[in-house]
Motif scaffolding. Sequence first.
Motif, short mmCIF file in Angstrom:
data_model
loop_
_atom_site.label_atom_id
_atom_site.label_comp_id
_atom_site.label_asym_id
_atom_site.label_seq_id
_atom_site.Cartn_x
_atom_site.Cartn_y
_atom_site.Cartn_z
N GLY A 74 14.95 -110.92 67.35
CA GLY A 74 14.43 -110.81 65.98
C GLY A 74 12.93 -110.57 65.98
O GLY A 74 12.40 -109.80 65.18
N VAL A 75 12.24 -111.26 66.88
CA VAL A 75 10.78 -111.11 66.98
C VAL A 75 10.45 -109.70 67.47
O VAL A 75 9.60 -109.00 66.91
N LYS A 76 11.18 -109.28 68.51
CA LYS A 76 10.93 -107.94 69.06
C LYS A 76 11.21 -106.86 68.00
O LYS A 76 10.42 -105.94 67.82
N ASN A 77 12.34 -107.02 67.30
CA ASN A 77 12.68 -106.02 66.27
C ASN A 77 11.63 -105.97 65.16
O ASN A 77 11.27 -104.90 64.67
N GLY A 78 11.15 -107.16 64.76
CA GLY A 78 10.14 -107.22 63.71
C GLY A 78 8.84 -106.55 64.13
O GLY A 78 8.23 -105.80 63.36
N ILE A 79 8.44 -106.82 65.36
CA ILE A 79 7.18 -106.22 65.85
C ILE A 79 7.31 -104.70 65.93
O ILE A 79 6.43 -103.96 65.49
N VAL A 80 8.44 -104.23 66.45
CA VAL A 80 8.63 -102.78 66.58
C VAL A 80 8.70 -102.12 65.20
O VAL A 80 8.05 -101.10 64.94
N ALA A 81 9.48 -102.71 64.29
CA ALA A 81 9.64 -102.12 62.95
C ALA A 81 8.29 -102.08 62.23
O ALA A 81 7.95 -101.08 61.56
N SER A 82 7.50 -103.15 62.37
CA SER A 82 6.20 -103.17 61.70
C SER A 82 5.26 -102.13 62.31
O SER A 82 4.50 -101.46 61.60
N ALA A 83 5.34 -101.97 63.64
CA ALA A 83 4.49 -100.97 64.30
C ALA A 83 4.86 -99.56 63.85
O ALA A 83 3.98 -98.72 63.62
N MET A 84 6.15 -99.32 63.70
CA MET A 84 6.61 -98.00 63.24
C MET A 84 6.10 -97.71 61.82
O MET A 84 5.65 -96.61 61.52
N ALA A 85 6.19 -98.72 60.96
CA ALA A 85 5.76 -98.55 59.57
C ALA A 85 4.26 -98.27 59.51
O ALA A 85 3.80 -97.39 58.76
N MET A 86 3.49 -99.00 60.31
CA MET A 86 2.04 -98.81 60.30
C MET A 86 1.65 -97.45 60.87
O MET A 86 0.73 -96.80 60.38
N LYS A 87 2.39 -97.03 61.90
CA LYS A 87 2.10 -95.72 62.49
C LYS A 87 2.36 -94.62 61.47
O LYS A 87 1.55 -93.70 61.31
N GLU A 88 3.49 -94.75 60.76
CA GLU A 88 3.81 -93.71 59.78
C GLU A 88 2.79 -93.67 58.64
O GLU A 88 2.40 -92.60 58.17
N ALA A 89 2.35 -94.87 58.22
CA ALA A 89 1.38 -94.93 57.13
C ALA A 89 -0.04 -94.62 57.62
O ALA A 89 -0.97 -94.54 56.82
N ASN A 90 -0.18 -94.50 58.94
CA ASN A 90 -1.47 -94.21 59.55
C ASN A 90 -2.51 -95.28 59.20
O ASN A 90 -3.63 -94.97 58.79
N VAL A 91 -2.11 -96.54 59.37
CA VAL A 91 -3.06 -97.64 59.16
C VAL A 91 -3.11 -98.47 60.44
O VAL A 91 -2.10 -98.60 61.15
N SER A 92 -4.28 -99.01 60.75
CA SER A 92 -4.40 -99.79 61.98
C SER A 92 -4.57 -101.28 61.71
O SER A 92 -4.45 -102.10 62.60
N THR A 93 -4.84 -101.62 60.46
CA THR A 93 -4.93 -103.03 60.10
C THR A 93 -4.44 -103.21 58.67
O THR A 93 -4.29 -102.21 57.93
N VAL A 94 -4.14 -104.44 58.30
CA VAL A 94 -3.63 -104.70 56.95
C VAL A 94 -4.36 -105.88 56.33
O VAL A 94 -4.98 -106.68 57.04
N ASP A 95 -4.24 -106.01 55.01
CA ASP A 95 -4.90 -107.12 54.30
C ASP A 95 -3.98 -108.32 54.14
O ASP A 95 -4.42 -109.38 53.69
N ALA A 96 -2.70 -108.13 54.45
CA ALA A 96 -1.75 -109.24 54.36
C ALA A 96 -0.48 -108.88 55.11
O ALA A 96 -0.11 -107.71 55.19
#
Lengths: 354, 85
Positions: free
Chosen positions: A57-79
């Motif tokens: 679950g942790v691995k899946n969450g990290i990968v899914a979040s990384a994919m979302a950030m890559k697509e949105a082209n953001v390197s950091t978030v506010d929350a």
Amino acid sequence: MRKTYINGLGCISVQETFDTIFLEKAEINENDTILPVKTPVYKDFISPVAIRRMAKGVKNGIVASAMAMKEANVSTVDAIITGTGMGCIEDSEKFLKAIIDNKEEFLTPTSFIQSTHNTVGAQIALGLQCKAYNLTYVNGSISFESALLDAKMKIEEEEANIILVGGIDENADYTTSLFKLAGFIKRENEGPYKVLNATTKGAVYGEGATFFVLENEKKSTTYAEILDVEIINKLDVNEVESKCSAFLEANGLQVSDIDTIVLGFNGDVEFDPYYKILSENSFKNTPQAFYKQLSGEYNTASAFGLWVGAKIIKTQEVPEIISVNNLEKPAYKTILLYNQYKGIDHSFTLISKC
Amino acid sequence: MEALKQELKEKIIDVLNLEDIKLEEINDNDALFGDGLGLDSIDALELIVMLDKDYGIKLVDPKEGKVIFKSIETMAAYIKENRAK
């Protein structure tokens, strides 16, 4: 009040939802009662040193979040806001089993550290070195919607510009055995397990992690605007239509404005009437989609539902594999999602092309 | 002693989830922490629990750990001298 846009998606699910466009490789499994995720190559996203202590679950969450950030082209978030019904149940089981097996002695730290519900949000933050607002909602089948609502309000109130929001749940052997005993999961040997027009109780269970990058600005990667999210703890079947109409009215819409309704049918004959009442009445002339035949049921499966809704808007297509009634519209602009689990934890989510 | 070293390597790979490391890749004198296997403080706690659970050795002085957990060779020697199981 600022608007909220979905600018990036990442989804690890029972289907191959990474490196694909929109369910073109999806397959329905009607033979098994528990469906495992299709795993990505974790090491492409997580360092070997960190990965060895992480449950799926942790691995899946990290990968899914990384994919979302890559697509949105953001390197950091506010929350970072996550929702999970069962949390990191695999490591919780390991830790509790060790307590029993070793008579409360010899307790090791790893599974304890990784067993909390907020492990995924914490590990994402550690990876990003993000010390911003980090919250995990554990509210049964509205865990994801609670996170989504929090994120939407934060953007509206100008407390954040970029937010990572996601839903994560994983299956674990002992918990699923209890769910089978309780009748939450369908009995073995009663297949094929069809989600529409099912005749048996319980659901086929799945697992997954789905993340979204929400921003206050529209950009080239934008999928949709999140118009509204409503959570209702308990409803009777005969209240669903009126609640749905009131939700649409509050957003200045009518049933005829909805281009697709995405319903959380899970094949439980006892509780699918909540969806049928919408499917067969108010929305009988509206294109309808369902998705738990692909994702399985789990507390945050509705995040997969939102992924489906966002993809429909982006691709302007309702793939046959998720279509309930084969109706079509020339354009898919406004999409309504409705989900509930066992007659409680109802949610309505409204998204729109922008 | 050789059997004990082999057993320790197997246990370390299993307990610390060192999925990518094969038995033959761990040399008896390789450093377990730092530049060698790259273990960290959480791994140290796991090894302390393993000594207690599997060999009946309770480490009372944390400073001892630095010497005992230096390598497979030092661990095996300490276990051979002090094991209660």
